[in-house]
Design an enzyme around this catalytic site. Structure first.
Site, PDB file in Angstrom:
ATOM      1  N   HIS A 170      -3.126  -5.359   5.199  1.00 16.72           N
ATOM      2  CA  HIS A 170      -1.909  -6.119   4.941  1.00 16.72           C
ATOM      3  C   HIS A 170      -1.961  -7.483   5.610  1.00 16.72           C
ATOM      4  CE1 HIS A 170       2.248  -7.372   4.754  1.00 16.72           C
ATOM      5  NE2 HIS A 170       2.381  -6.524   3.750  1.00 16.72           N
ATOM      6  N   GLU A 200      -2.082 -11.090   3.937  1.00 13.86           N
ATOM      7  CA  GLU A 200      -1.213 -12.091   4.566  1.00 13.86           C
ATOM      8  C   GLU A 200      -1.706 -12.574   5.923  1.00 13.86           C
ATOM      9  OE1 GLU A 200       2.774 -10.482   4.644  1.00 13.86           O
ATOM     10  OE2 GLU A 200       2.678  -9.968   2.531  1.00 13.86           O
ATOM     11  N   HIS A 232       1.035  -3.779  -3.056  1.00 17.77           N
ATOM     12  CA  HIS A 232      -0.095  -4.670  -2.752  1.00 17.77           C
ATOM     13  C   HIS A 232      -1.388  -4.185  -3.423  1.00 17.77           C
ATOM     14  CE1 HIS A 232       1.936  -7.368  -0.096  1.00 17.77           C
ATOM     15  NE2 HIS A 232       2.346  -6.402   0.704  1.00 17.77           N
TER      16      HIS A 232
HETATM   17 CO    CO Z   1       3.750  -6.711   2.175  1.00 13.98          CO
END
Ligand code: CO
Length: 285
Positions: A170, A200, A232
């Site tokens: 993530h 991210e 995702h």
């Molecule tokens: Co997210």
């Protein structure tokens, strides 16, 4: 008259002793970010099945930290509590001791918010007697070693079938984002084919692509480094839009084989969370 007084006294005595003898009741609260994808249910069900096996006498409840996801699910008639709501409900239902288990991957923003909630509840009068908190998947050096080893074993038969094995983590703006770069080191000790990227944070997809180019990689496995294969994994990783990792890599003439399975679907990974929960349950007194 006398009879009434005696009866009243008796009632008072009984209720006092009942209060004094209110038995301790242990509970487990599993906390995840949550997902609105029905496909992720298999992962959550698997965790619950494994946890119930490890703690057969302790009732298990769930909480999702994402308000957006809780709202989405509510519209479908599915009510899932926030951690604070779940703890308040458990107090109301007679629980006295609760071990909360973080199902997050790193000790990032979500885990630290959960820690604050647990701490606040521990200071609340007339709530629960004690709440403990189990660490996320990756916390200690040992966790990193165990997870890298588990991953090597899980994908051992797939590893020879491609030039590289790419994980999509993530990523976080929290300082603990360093876990992703750190875990790459542990993975590299298992196989040079393992590559970690994040949606991210750091390492980025570009970092992964630089490595792919340098190593003349022509084919990859691609899988989420997340508890479930939710939004995702289905969109940013394996979606058919131009900006998905799969499409970006395919445009570089790389064969991409996605694996839409979350880490929570592998029992050797769930075992690490269970170890953390065992510590939290043992701390209850
Ligand atoms: Co997210």
């Amino acid at each position: 008259m006398k009879k009434t007084v005696i009866l009243l006294l008796l009632t008072v005595l009984i209720s006092i002793s009942a209060f004094a003898k209110q038995p301790d009741k242990k509970g487990i609260l599993l906390v995840t970010f949550g997902s609105s994808y029905p496909e992720t249910r298999v992962a959550f069900q698997n965790i619950e099945k494994e946890m119930a096996k490890a703690f057969p006498n302790i009732p298990i409840r769930w909480a999702y930290t994402s308000k957006i996801i809780r709202n989405k699910l509510r519209k479908r008639g599915e009510n899932i509590n926030s951690p604070a709501m779940a703890l308040a409900q458990m107090a109301e239902d007679g629980f006295t001791h609760v071990a909360v288990q973080s199902l997050h991957i790193i000790p990032g923003l979500e885990y630290n918010a959960l820690r604050q909630t647990v701490s606040a509840f521990n200071h609340m009068p007339k709530a629960l007697k004690q709440i403990t908190l189990g660490k996320p998947l990756l916390f200690s050096n040992e966790d990193n070693e165990k997870l890298a080893h588990a991953i090597k074993n899980i994908f051992a038969d797939k590893l020879p079938q491609a030039d590289a094995f790419v994980f999509m983590g993530h990523g976080s703006e929290h300082a603990s984002n360093i876990y992703y770069a750190g875990f790459q080191y542990y993975l590299s000790q298992q196989s040079p084919k393992f590559m970690m990227g994040t949606v991210e944070g750091f390492p980025t997809l570009q970092n992964v692509m630089d490595k792919i180019e340098k190593n003349h990689v022509k084919s990859i496995w691609l899988t989420p480094f997340m508890s479930v294969a939710g939004d995702h994994a289905r969109n940013d990783m394996a979606g058919d839009e131009d900006d998905s990792w799969k499409i970006i890599l395919q445009k570089k003439n790389i064969e991409v084989k996605p694996i839409l399975k979350g880490l929570a679907q592998y029992n050797s990974v769930v075992a690490i969370w269970i170890e953390h929960l065992k510590i939290a349950v043992d701390e209850l007194q």
